[in-house]
Design a protein around this motif. Sequence first.
Motif, PDB file in Angstrom:
ATOM      1  N   ILE A 118     -84.663  29.083  58.540  1.00 11.93           N
ATOM      2  CA  ILE A 118     -85.846  29.515  59.285  1.00 11.93           C
ATOM      3  C   ILE A 118     -86.201  30.955  58.929  1.00 11.93           C
ATOM      4  O   ILE A 118     -87.370  31.299  58.721  1.00 11.93           O
ATOM      5  N   ASP A 119     -85.198  31.818  58.833  1.00 11.45           N
ATOM      6  CA  ASP A 119     -85.452  33.208  58.460  1.00 11.45           C
ATOM      7  C   ASP A 119     -86.025  33.299  57.050  1.00 11.45           C
ATOM      8  O   ASP A 119     -86.929  34.102  56.783  1.00 11.45           O
ATOM      9  N   ALA A 120     -85.503  32.474  56.125  1.00 17.02           N
ATOM     10  CA  ALA A 120     -86.021  32.477  54.759  1.00 17.02           C
ATOM     11  C   ALA A 120     -87.480  32.033  54.741  1.00 17.02           C
ATOM     12  O   ALA A 120     -88.315  32.615  54.031  1.00 17.02           O
ATOM     13  N   ALA A 121     -87.808  31.024  55.535  1.00 18.71           N
ATOM     14  CA  ALA A 121     -89.195  30.549  55.604  1.00 18.71           C
ATOM     15  C   ALA A 121     -90.116  31.634  56.144  1.00 18.71           C
ATOM     16  O   ALA A 121     -91.252  31.803  55.668  1.00 18.71           O
ATOM     17  N   GLN A 122     -89.654  32.386  57.127  1.00 19.96           N
ATOM     18  CA  GLN A 122     -90.467  33.478  57.681  1.00 19.96           C
ATOM     19  C   GLN A 122     -90.716  34.564  56.642  1.00 19.96           C
ATOM     20  O   GLN A 122     -91.822  35.115  56.545  1.00 19.96           O
ATOM     21  N   LEU A 123     -89.693  34.881  55.849  1.00 19.47           N
ATOM     22  CA  LEU A 123     -89.863  35.888  54.802  1.00 19.47           C
ATOM     23  C   LEU A 123     -90.881  35.424  53.763  1.00 19.47           C
ATOM     24  O   LEU A 123     -91.717  36.210  53.310  1.00 19.47           O
ATOM     25  N   VAL A 124     -90.801  34.155  53.391  1.00 21.35           N
ATOM     26  CA  VAL A 124     -91.743  33.611  52.408  1.00 21.35           C
ATOM     27  C   VAL A 124     -93.167  33.699  52.941  1.00 21.35           C
ATOM     28  O   VAL A 124     -94.092  34.127  52.244  1.00 21.35           O
ATOM     29  N   PHE A 138     -94.514  37.261  52.897  1.00 16.74           N
ATOM     30  CA  PHE A 138     -94.771  37.782  51.564  1.00 16.74           C
ATOM     31  C   PHE A 138     -95.957  37.066  50.913  1.00 16.74           C
ATOM     32  O   PHE A 138     -96.739  37.683  50.201  1.00 16.74           O
ATOM     33  N   ASN A 139     -96.077  35.776  51.154  1.00 18.78           N
ATOM     34  CA  ASN A 139     -97.168  34.995  50.567  1.00 18.78           C
ATOM     35  C   ASN A 139     -97.730  34.067  51.636  1.00 18.78           C
ATOM     36  O   ASN A 139     -97.368  32.898  51.719  1.00 18.78           O
ATOM     37  N   PRO A 140     -98.644  34.567  52.473  1.00 17.98           N
ATOM     38  CA  PRO A 140     -99.165  33.764  53.573  1.00 17.98           C
ATOM     39  C   PRO A 140     -99.956  32.544  53.123  1.00 17.98           C
ATOM     40  O   PRO A 140    -100.209  31.634  53.922  1.00 17.98           O
ATOM     41  N   ASN A 141    -100.366  32.496  51.852  1.00 20.21           N
ATOM     42  CA  ASN A 141    -101.134  31.353  51.344  1.00 20.21           C
ATOM     43  C   ASN A 141    -100.236  30.214  50.867  1.00 20.21           C
ATOM     44  O   ASN A 141    -100.731  29.121  50.569  1.00 20.21           O
ATOM     45  N   ALA A 142     -98.933  30.481  50.779  1.00 12.16           N
ATOM     46  CA  ALA A 142     -98.029  29.440  50.297  1.00 12.16           C
ATOM     47  C   ALA A 142     -97.731  28.435  51.408  1.00 12.16           C
ATOM     48  O   ALA A 142     -97.610  28.787  52.572  1.00 12.16           O
TER      49      ALA A 142
END
Length: 304
Positions: free
Chosen positions: A209-215, A218-222
């Motif tokens: 979940i933390d990794a998904a939040q970081l992604v 960093f890239n809100p369009n992904a």
Amino acid sequence: MGSLAIVGCGAAGTALMVHLARRGWEGVDRVLIIDPRLPASGVAFDRDEEYLLCNTSVGVNSIIPDEPGHFLSWLRSDLAHSPTWGVRRDTVTEHSYVPRGLFLAYLAAHFHQATERAAAQNIFVDHIPDTARALEQTATHVAITTTGGDRFPVDQVVVCTGLHSSAATLQRCRASAGRMWSAYDTPKHLSRLVNARRVLVLGMRQSAIDAAQLVQEFNPNAEVVMASRTAKLPAVRTEMTETESPIITTAAVMDRAEHDIPGGAVRWRRLIGDEFRRHGVRGPMLPARRATALDQLHADLEHT
């Protein structure tokens, strides 16, 4: 008197330093800290993002076992760090979850106090910015060899290296030619996600979940896709509190002998309704109201 090596000085290594300082160092006259990172940091807590919270509540995060309220007391008395992280000293409780970076500040403050106590008692503390590669027991000491090739003989060693990715995971990552990495290493690879349209996160526990939040930051369009064997998000930061809450524990909900706490049924229905809406479900989301609150919760859970 003797020498002690602490291999790894994140939360566990810092707690050991504080424990030794409080007990007068117990015959240790030299402490050798071997860690490639700065002492009192660690992979888990050296983060700047306010939304990356500790996995456990304030009430169970004390680094002093016989003082469970130590971390809470520090948060309420600290004038420098808590406000910076958006934590109000007058409202934080043992059930609060605070940013990991704030817990790092707590570790750093008490590591500094421990080193000051060491200096006052002529205890030598040294930090080797390297990784321990091997330990060898000899007839007179323990020899530690680092990745840089240095060798340090000491009388005692305590390994406090924390969690790491498994060998199998690391092998899969290497075989992916840079397309796959451990959740713990996500901050190192964010630059690769600039043009990513879809990112797959394997797992749905806290690190995932933390990794998904970081992604997403960093890239809100992904588009972030999370997958696991159960395809269920865990009840993160609800089951690891100091005191269980009968409102949100499954056991309390499923036990018909339990007395409902005022507002409990309403809270559950709201949470379930919000989850339906997040998944785009329209129309009647929950069954009609039942006679008692616990019967209502049973019906809601069966419906979902």
